[in-house]
Design a protein around this motif. Structure first.
Motif, PDB file in Angstrom:
ATOM      1  N   VAL A 188      30.407  41.265  37.323  1.00  0.00           N
ATOM      2  CA  VAL A 188      30.512  42.677  36.912  1.00  0.00           C
ATOM      3  C   VAL A 188      29.218  43.402  37.218  1.00  0.00           C
ATOM      4  O   VAL A 188      29.212  44.550  37.710  1.00  0.00           O
ATOM      5  N   TRP A 189      28.061  42.757  36.936  1.00  0.00           N
ATOM      6  CA  TRP A 189      26.768  43.386  37.231  1.00  0.00           C
ATOM      7  C   TRP A 189      26.621  43.654  38.725  1.00  0.00           C
ATOM      8  O   TRP A 189      26.106  44.693  39.141  1.00  0.00           O
ATOM      9  N   MET A 190      27.053  42.706  39.556  1.00  0.00           N
ATOM     10  CA  MET A 190      26.964  42.895  41.005  1.00  0.00           C
ATOM     11  C   MET A 190      27.781  44.106  41.449  1.00  0.00           C
ATOM     12  O   MET A 190      27.298  44.941  42.236  1.00  0.00           O
ATOM     13  N   ILE A 191      28.994  44.230  40.926  1.00  0.00           N
ATOM     14  CA  ILE A 191      29.870  45.326  41.351  1.00  0.00           C
ATOM     15  C   ILE A 191      29.322  46.668  40.873  1.00  0.00           C
ATOM     16  O   ILE A 191      29.224  47.631  41.649  1.00  0.00           O
TER      17      ILE A 191
ATOM     18  N   GLN B 226      22.557  45.008  49.659  1.00  0.00           N
ATOM     19  CA  GLN B 226      22.995  43.614  49.564  1.00  0.00           C
ATOM     20  C   GLN B 226      24.115  43.451  48.544  1.00  0.00           C
ATOM     21  O   GLN B 226      25.098  42.725  48.781  1.00  0.00           O
ATOM     22  N   LEU B 227      23.984  44.117  47.406  1.00  0.00           N
ATOM     23  CA  LEU B 227      25.013  44.014  46.377  1.00  0.00           C
ATOM     24  C   LEU B 227      26.323  44.654  46.837  1.00  0.00           C
ATOM     25  O   LEU B 227      27.413  44.152  46.527  1.00  0.00           O
ATOM     26  N   ALA B 228      26.218  45.763  47.566  1.00  0.00           N
ATOM     27  CA  ALA B 228      27.437  46.389  48.095  1.00  0.00           C
ATOM     28  C   ALA B 228      28.120  45.466  49.103  1.00  0.00           C
ATOM     29  O   ALA B 228      29.352  45.283  49.076  1.00  0.00           O
ATOM     30  N   ALA B 229      27.322  44.869  49.999  1.00  0.00           N
ATOM     31  CA  ALA B 229      27.896  43.942  50.980  1.00  0.00           C
ATOM     32  C   ALA B 229      28.471  42.709  50.292  1.00  0.00           C
ATOM     33  O   ALA B 229      29.543  42.216  50.669  1.00  0.00           O
ATOM     34  N   ALA B 230      27.772  42.198  49.279  1.00  0.00           N
ATOM     35  CA  ALA B 230      28.277  41.035  48.550  1.00  0.00           C
ATOM     36  C   ALA B 230      29.572  41.364  47.820  1.00  0.00           C
ATOM     37  O   ALA B 230      30.498  40.535  47.757  1.00  0.00           O
TER      38      ALA B 230
ATOM     39  N   VAL C 151      33.061  39.366  48.241  1.00  0.00           N
ATOM     40  CA  VAL C 151      33.606  38.543  47.158  1.00  0.00           C
ATOM     41  C   VAL C 151      34.934  39.072  46.632  1.00  0.00           C
ATOM     42  O   VAL C 151      35.871  38.292  46.420  1.00  0.00           O
ATOM     43  N   VAL C 152      35.013  40.370  46.420  1.00  0.00           N
ATOM     44  CA  VAL C 152      36.165  40.927  45.706  1.00  0.00           C
ATOM     45  C   VAL C 152      37.502  40.639  46.401  1.00  0.00           C
ATOM     46  O   VAL C 152      38.462  40.222  45.730  1.00  0.00           O
ATOM     47  N   PRO C 153      37.639  40.828  47.735  1.00  0.00           N
ATOM     48  CA  PRO C 153      38.949  40.528  48.348  1.00  0.00           C
ATOM     49  C   PRO C 153      39.384  39.079  48.147  1.00  0.00           C
ATOM     50  O   PRO C 153      40.560  38.814  47.859  1.00  0.00           O
TER      51      PRO C 153
ATOM     52  N   PHE D  81      42.690  34.979  45.261  1.00  0.00           N
ATOM     53  CA  PHE D  81      42.747  33.784  44.416  1.00  0.00           C
ATOM     54  C   PHE D  81      43.475  34.065  43.109  1.00  0.00           C
ATOM     55  O   PHE D  81      44.274  33.238  42.648  1.00  0.00           O
ATOM     56  N   LEU D  82      43.226  35.221  42.503  1.00  0.00           N
ATOM     57  CA  LEU D  82      43.903  35.543  41.243  1.00  0.00           C
ATOM     58  C   LEU D  82      45.411  35.656  41.454  1.00  0.00           C
ATOM     59  O   LEU D  82      46.200  35.255  40.594  1.00  0.00           O
ATOM     60  N   ILE D  83      45.811  36.203  42.614  1.00  0.00           N
ATOM     61  CA  ILE D  83      47.241  36.338  42.892  1.00  0.00           C
ATOM     62  C   ILE D  83      47.883  34.972  43.132  1.00  0.00           C
ATOM     63  O   ILE D  83      48.997  34.698  42.677  1.00  0.00           O
ATOM     64  N   ALA D  84      47.152  34.076  43.835  1.00  0.00           N
ATOM     65  CA  ALA D  84      47.741  32.796  44.236  1.00  0.00           C
ATOM     66  C   ALA D  84      47.333  31.645  43.328  1.00  0.00           C
ATOM     67  O   ALA D  84      47.601  30.494  43.665  1.00  0.00           O
TER      68      ALA D  84
END
Length: 284
Positions: A33-36, A251-255, A259-261, A266-269
């Motif tokens: 959450v902090w990263m996003i 860097q946080l935006a790129a990370a 990560v998010v997609p 993973f949450l869906i599957a």
């Protein structure tokens, strides 16, 4: 009265369980959450004291700068297509190998399977130098071939073969016998009978392999030198200013975009993933 006490005790156990799960999830959820949220902050606001979770004035500038600083879109495409190719190849190879080890009896099959499993115990750092010399001799340095071949045929494929073998062992023998009566050979039984039933195991193999390829860092660092060929884990280390300082917001935006997609997929599957591991005997 006793029924009320049992319901109260069950409620207490459930509350304790949820609290324990929240505590265990905190080390993973809070940094994400902090990263996003920090990816929407200006650079001077990320490490301010006292810290804030959300940006005072959210901005998309860091996301735009991630694409203008280096060929991030091309690097994103590189990671996506390499992960997809590696996943498809691994699913085909592991399903064939797993079916052979589970269903075809031949001399030395158990010994051969044990030799294959030993591959899981060999760290990639041990083989990286001889593999580099081999691919250099083949003229494949600074190409994506080493990332595809090593990942699709090495450690992740060994684990995938083990998962598929364990799943195929659970299939009833009567299915194969009925298929043989209908005139099907081994390849047809694998393709028309075994593979359609292996959906949960294939889902687990696909997720594990995709994540393994997606997060690969050591091999791209060794084999690739051109920024246009970089994959995402390698590209994330290149967001530095002229003095070598970290561009944290970029860097946080790129990370976050990295990560998010994958997290959403993973949450869906995750249900198919758990079912696949359960059928393969790897659960808990």
């Amino acid at each position: 009265m006793r029924a009320d006490q049992r319901r109260a005790a069950a409620l207490v156990r459930r509350v304790v369980l949820y609290l324990a799960l929240c505590v265990l999830a905190a080390p993973f959820v809070i940094p994400t959450v902090w990263m996003i949220t920090s990816s929407f902050k200006p650079l001077n606001e990320i490490f301010q004291v006292p810290p804030s979770l959300f940006a005072a004035q959210p901005s998309w500038d860091a996301y735009a700068e991630a694409f203008s600083f280096q060929p991030f879109a091309r690097q994103y495409f590189n990671s996506v297509y390499i992960a997809i190719v590696v996943t498809v190849v691994t699913m085909i190879v592991s399903s064939l190998a797993g079916y052979a080890f589970a269903r075809i009896r031949f001399v030395g099959s158990n010994v051969l399977f044990l030799v294959v499993l030993v591959g899981l115990l060999v760290p990639s750092e041990v083989t990286i130098v001889p593999l580099f010399q081999m691919f250099k001799g083949w003229g494949m340095i600074n190409t994506h071939w080493p990332l595809i071949l090593v990942t699709a045929l090495a450690g992740p494929c060994v684990l995938a073969t083990f998962i598929m073998r364990q799943f195929f062992l659970t299939l009833p023998v009567e299915l194969e016998e009925a298929a043989r009566l209908d005139g099907l050979g081994r390849p047809a039984i694998w393709w028309r009978i075994a593979l359609p039933l292996a959906g949960p195991a294939l889902s687990a193999v696909a997720i594990l392999t995709f994540l393994s390829s997606w997060n690969l860092y050591l091999e791209p660092t060794v084999y690739l030198t051109s920024p246009e060929l970089f994959t995402l884990p390698q590209a994330l280390t290149r967001f530095t200013d002229a003095y070598g300082g970290e561009m944290w917001n970029v860097q946080l935006a790129a990370a976050t975009m990295t990560v998010v997609p994958v997290l959403v997929v993973f949450l869906i599957a995750q249900r198919q993933f758990v079912e696949g591991l359960a059928h393969s005997g790897l659960k808990g």
